[in-house]
Design a protein around this motif. Structure first.
Motif, mmCIF file in Angstrom:
data_model
loop_
_atom_site.group_PDB
_atom_site.id
_atom_site.type_symbol
_atom_site.label_atom_id
_atom_site.label_comp_id
_atom_site.label_asym_id
_atom_site.label_seq_id
_atom_site.Cartn_x
_atom_site.Cartn_y
_atom_site.Cartn_z
ATOM 1 N N PHE A 126 0.830 -1.207 0.000
ATOM 2 C CA PHE A 126 0.000 0.000 0.000
ATOM 3 C C PHE A 126 0.865 1.259 0.000
ATOM 4 O O PHE A 126 0.597 2.215 -0.728
ATOM 5 C CB PHE A 126 -0.918 -0.001 1.224
ATOM 6 N N ARG A 141 1.372 6.773 -6.767
ATOM 7 C CA ARG A 141 0.222 7.602 -7.104
ATOM 8 C C ARG A 141 0.502 9.076 -6.797
ATOM 9 O O ARG A 141 0.130 9.970 -7.570
ATOM 10 C CB ARG A 141 -1.006 7.119 -6.331
ATOM 11 N N PHE A 178 -7.573 7.354 -8.790
ATOM 12 C CA PHE A 178 -7.073 6.442 -7.768
ATOM 13 C C PHE A 178 -8.201 5.904 -6.895
ATOM 14 O O PHE A 178 -8.139 4.764 -6.427
ATOM 15 C CB PHE A 178 -6.016 7.150 -6.909
ATOM 16 N N ILE A 237 -9.652 3.023 -8.783
ATOM 17 C CA ILE A 237 -8.841 1.808 -8.734
ATOM 18 C C ILE A 237 -9.178 0.991 -7.487
ATOM 19 O O ILE A 237 -9.195 -0.243 -7.511
ATOM 20 C CB ILE A 237 -7.337 2.176 -8.755
ATOM 21 N N ASP A 238 -9.472 1.686 -6.386
ATOM 22 C CA ASP A 238 -9.682 1.016 -5.107
ATOM 23 C C ASP A 238 -11.140 0.702 -4.797
ATOM 24 O O ASP A 238 -11.415 -0.102 -3.895
ATOM 25 C CB ASP A 238 -9.125 1.890 -3.976
ATOM 26 N N HIS A 239 -12.080 1.346 -5.520
ATOM 27 C CA HIS A 239 -13.484 1.211 -5.157
ATOM 28 C C HIS A 239 -14.332 0.948 -6.401
ATOM 29 O O HIS A 239 -13.883 1.155 -7.530
ATOM 30 C CB HIS A 239 -13.977 2.467 -4.441
ATOM 31 N N VAL A 290 -6.706 9.126 -0.914
ATOM 32 C CA VAL A 290 -6.578 7.683 -1.099
ATOM 33 C C VAL A 290 -6.555 6.957 0.238
ATOM 34 O O VAL A 290 -7.204 5.909 0.412
ATOM 35 C CB VAL A 290 -5.304 7.365 -1.910
ATOM 36 N N SER A 291 -5.840 7.497 1.211
ATOM 37 C CA SER A 291 -5.729 6.828 2.510
ATOM 38 C C SER A 291 -7.053 6.847 3.258
ATOM 39 O O SER A 291 -7.505 5.817 3.780
ATOM 40 C CB SER A 291 -4.639 7.499 3.357
ATOM 41 N N SER A 302 -10.015 7.184 2.084
ATOM 42 C CA SER A 302 -11.113 6.498 1.392
ATOM 43 C C SER A 302 -11.256 5.051 1.835
ATOM 44 O O SER A 302 -12.290 4.416 1.596
ATOM 45 C CB SER A 302 -10.909 6.550 -0.126
ATOM 46 N N ARG A 303 -10.227 4.502 2.488
ATOM 47 C CA ARG A 303 -10.309 3.127 2.980
ATOM 48 C C ARG A 303 -11.201 3.028 4.218
ATOM 49 O O ARG A 303 -11.673 1.951 4.560
ATOM 50 C CB ARG A 303 -8.906 2.613 3.320
#
Length: 269
Positions: free
Chosen positions: A7, A14, A53, A56-58, A169-170, A172-173
């Protein structure tokens, strides 16, 4: 490789990609004059990478909901621009940019208290543009002095944009899509440009760049609305592409209309 290290490395990549993209775009904006600079600055050169980004994660539903939260924030950013333009006529960069950011944070906090629909966001944007666009007019026509770049300009912009991407990005987790959508639209490009240009070319000239970006912000809002409407039925990739195309086509139309208006007096002569 551990998940944590994976990560961190991916996040660093990114951040670097987003920073390089935004720095390049903002340098082009500086060299192009107030009008062209404003049109480039109002493209999604900061929010765009953040949303890529996130995609990509969601899933697409997350992106659609984030875009719904971002839509009224575009209206908030218009008042950020207006606040800076007014403050920059009399005050230094710290007060002008700081005051505009304070206005953005205050309005964004209030915005979070409202359960927005797309129609509500459209009304909020319409009100913001109806107020701000006429007030921008008297500040748009300022001669742009020569801009001399300092050694710290590129590192400062890169750091600001990379930090925004890292936060979006961080978080959003763990946070909701609406929070991610709000953070993604923090005006990092406008803030960095004004903070760097203001001490160098003066408040009124820097304010002219921001004031000329009012119509471009309208296209930016349209792109967000397109993203919200198309993310689920078409998928994130197609929706992001359509949103970017909306912003680019809108700003190209504004550029063409501006050139046509400038050429009209000479044609009549």
């Amino acid at each position: 490789m551990s998940p944590e290290l994976h990560f961190i490395l991916l996040l660093a990549l990114r951040m670097a990609v987003a920073a390089a993209f935004v720095v390049t775009a903002s340098i082009i904006a500086e060299r192009s004059g107030a009008v062209i600079g404003a049109l480039i600055a109002t493209l999604p050169i900061s929010a765009g990478p953040s949303y890529v980004f996130l995609a990509i994660d969601h899933d697409a539903a997350f992106i659609a909901e984030s875009a719904l939260a971002s839509f009224p924030i575009n209206a908030v950013t218009m008042f950020f621009c207006l606040s800076y333009v007014l403050l920059a006529q009399r005050y230094n960069a710290v007060i002008s940019v700081g005051g505009a950011i304070a206005v953005w944070i205050a309005l964004a906090t209030l915005e979070r208290l409202v359960p927005w629909s797309l129609a509500d966001g459209l009304i909020a944007n319409a009100i913001a543009f109806a107020i701000c666009i006429p007030l921008f007019k008297r500040f748009q026509h300022v001669k742009m002095p020569l801009i001399t770049r300092r050694w710290y300009d590129v590192p400062l912009r890169a750091a600001m944009v990379a930090t925004l991407v890292a936060i979006v990005v961080s978080l959003s987790r763990w946070v909701s899509p609406s929070v991610s959508g709000t953070i993604a639209l923090f005006p990092v490009v406008l803030s960095s440009m004004t903070f760097i240009l203001h001490p160098r070319i003066g408040g009124p000239a820097t304010a002219a760049v921001i004031a000329n970006g009012g119509w471009g912000m309208m296209g930016f809002g349209g792109g967000i609305a397109v993203l919200n409407l198309t993310a689920v039925p078409l998928g994130s990739v197609a929706a992001l592409s359509l949103a970017l195309a909306t912003c680019v086509v809108w700003n190209l139309m504004l550029w063409w209309l501006g050139r046509r208006r400038t050429a009209s007096p000479s044609l009549r002569a």
